[in-house]
Design an enzyme around this catalytic site. Sequence first.
Site, PDB file in Angstrom:
ATOM      1  N   ASP A   1     -16.893  25.556  -1.319  1.00  0.00           N
ATOM      2  CA  ASP A   1     -17.267  26.665  -1.026  1.00  0.00           C
ATOM      3  C   ASP A   1     -17.085  27.792  -2.163  1.00  0.00           C
ATOM      4  OD1 ASP A   1     -17.625  25.443   1.106  1.00  0.00           O
ATOM      5  OD2 ASP A   1     -16.593  26.639   2.418  1.00  0.00           O
TER       6      ASP A   1
ATOM      7  N   GLU B   1      -6.937  18.981   6.946  1.00  0.00           N
ATOM      8  CA  GLU B   1      -8.436  19.238   6.102  1.00  0.00           C
ATOM      9  C   GLU B   1      -8.096  19.179   4.611  1.00  0.00           C
ATOM     10  OE1 GLU B   1     -11.722  22.918   5.795  1.00  0.00           O
ATOM     11  OE2 GLU B   1      -9.717  23.455   6.909  1.00  0.00           O
TER      12      GLU B   1
END
Length: 857
Positions: free
Chosen positions: A575, A827
């Site tokens: 991202d 994550e």
Amino acid sequence: MKFKLAPVSACILLSLALVGCNDDNNNGTDSGVVLEQYTDVLNRQGDPQFLRDYDEYSNLKYNAFVDNGAWHGHLLPADEAGYGAVGGIMQVTQEYAHYISDQTFDKLVLTDRKTGDVIDLANAEANVYSTPDALIQELSTPTLKVKLTLRFATNRTSLLETRLTDISGEKRTFTAEWQGELLAHAISTKPALSVDEMYPEYGRRIEKSDLGLTINANEMKNNWAIRSDADASIVIARSVETGTTINGLAFTETAVISVGANSETSLFTTYSHLHNAQEVKAESTKIAAIFNAPSDYMDAAKSRWEGYLSKGLTNTDATTEQKRVGVKAMMTLNGNWRSAAGEVEHDTVTPSVTGRWFSGNLTWPWDTWKQAYAMAHFNPDIAMDNIRTVFQYQVQDNDVIRPQDKGYLLDVVTYTAPESRGGAGSENWNERNTKPSLAAWSVMEVYNALRDEFNRPDDAQAWIDEMYPKLVAYHDWWLRNRDHNNNGVPEYGAAVDPSHNTDDGRMYVEVTTTEDLTAKFGSNAIVIDTAENIADGKIYKVIGVDNYNQILDTVTYSDLHVGAQEAAGWESGMDNAARFGFITQEQTQAYADAHYDGDLLLARKDWQVRFAENRDAESNALLGFSMLQESVDQASYMYSDNFYLADMAERVSATVAGKARAEEFRLGAERIKQYINTCMFDESTGFYYDIRMVDQNGNNTEYQKNGITCAGEPLVERGRGPEGWGPLFNGAATQSQADSVVQTMIDPSEFATSDAFPGYGVSLPTASQTNPAYGKDIYWRGRVWLDQFYFGVKAMEDYGYGTEAVQMAHQLFENAEGMTADGAIRENYNPETGAVQGASNFSWSAAHLYMLYRDFF
């Protein structure tokens, strides 16, 4: 209510409940796997105190047991107060998850009807543990043993067996009492706030119905935490007749139970989370069947998990700790499996059932490719359905919103589509970008597993026959809608979407400046706000790609938000990576000090990104926007996409559309390979980089090298990241170039953070330590993501550096917080300390840990 059903009906319904448990797929009867070898692999204990009981990363705090695609989960008690209950129930609504109760919910209390003695299970000698398939409490008192075993019977219903065993030597009759109350407080970050205060429209209530005890509420939408319809229901049903008392949000149910001397008897309770009245009706029949043959359902759930492990645990060289991590990975992936619901036609796998923004049945392509690749080896039917969910919404040429995007895959699909697509609405649906093209890599792994590991050749053939035309359409979309210079190397970018363009398709940006942009751009500059710091001026919405590029050239600004840049970052899966121009103001100033004698305006030029419109060659219709740089990871993925499509084209049946394109794909792979190694490798630093398509002033940068037209020079100034080993992972790099890349990867001052921080660090962060935008806590500019870690060590192994790769993998297992203990798979991880970061119970991390376990050690 006590359920009764004819045995034949029960058998039929049992077979329906086990659809997908193919004999070859999940044959656990003679597997040799002992589930009890893997107790407490993941900490399942917890006592929620809030509807939204969060950790510091907004994850639900505890790791509820969820299985079989169900939409709810359970916790083991955190302490003796919860003995005799499987409270701590987590409800997974359409797009989010939350708790409904603490550990004492539905707690069993037994009173001897003859003596009046109360058996307090809180004082019992307790053995409380989990196995991959179950939550178990073994509770012993001086006169009675109580064993609670919970498994998932269907994709909506969990089944609790409460087995009472007399050790007093006398026949006894008890009043069994179950008590519970819904949570009163809303969120852990505001502990005094009640549920009613935060969600006055919720209207929770407990009621008694023909089905059992039901927990109902009003419709909840558009609050970014709970999303459910008014006819959704949680149902608790029992195998014995009960009397029920309801007092607001609390209940008590009672029944009379007899236990023979030195004998045992079992009670059964089902817990179901059902999304609507239709599901309530359908599941009621299944619940009746469960009560008619509960042991069959318990055995089937256990056998199903024995099947997963017998197929999935194949590495005979793995240590006990590595096997436990492999099992934890499988548990995590299966825990994030959601069965078909809402407008999603297939089962799917979400990133994280406990992660605030990753729950419900939210499905991303990038996550799916990795999840399916791993699950192909132990749960291939769900791997296939996960991929099918992504392709369910593949854009067709008659699409109501984006007919120009034929073949496109949406970034996030949800329980229901947005109203713009004729759906019931969504809060997290996203189609402003897609994700990188590793789809064919994943589809072929499923094909190979079905054929070679599960002995299902017909299913394998049907699978690639089904998927190949869809993969080709996706491949063609990249070249048609994201290849601005038509050289066969697509860029990351943004689709036509109101998040970053006007209704008539013009891209816009938001600029904070003291300059008068209305005077500069006329009606294409609109004041939308005053800067938070008044001295910074005003915030303008500036419309048009050319105007945006002019801002970069001529406007002095304090802040610039480019929606298309955000979308392009998302499209890459990384991202806010440095290569896309993301860097903090403090880091930019440090970069300016190091390279431009502190000149911030000159420094910014190196980090600005430019965009261009992509238009149809014939109609001039707007197709989308490309960031004007070619990304080395995407080029590498397109190389492997061509490679796998060529292989698939030769394998699909003769009637499958596009079969004749094998040679085209093979030639495409070879051209991209040459381009990557000629244009994207920087000899001076020995690493691969994205390359510019225009210079800092927007001028064309094409040049010739070894007979190939390169779009521009490598973006060395934005530092090194994991994209640099993309050509190695995908097999496109030459050996000599791979040798140079690996030297950087194993350098403690660059990527080998487990060597730089011995005993703590985890290697292969998402930016090298020398990257100007590196930060150990920054999402995609420092934290270690396990997909990029796996790509890196696998690349090293493939190019002859297996010893170094295995050492890095060992250091990951040893240093990552909670990895070989009972912590949730996360994550990402801190590269310097190994601390967990981001979402808990994260699927693609689990997928790559499983891959490391399976074929790496």
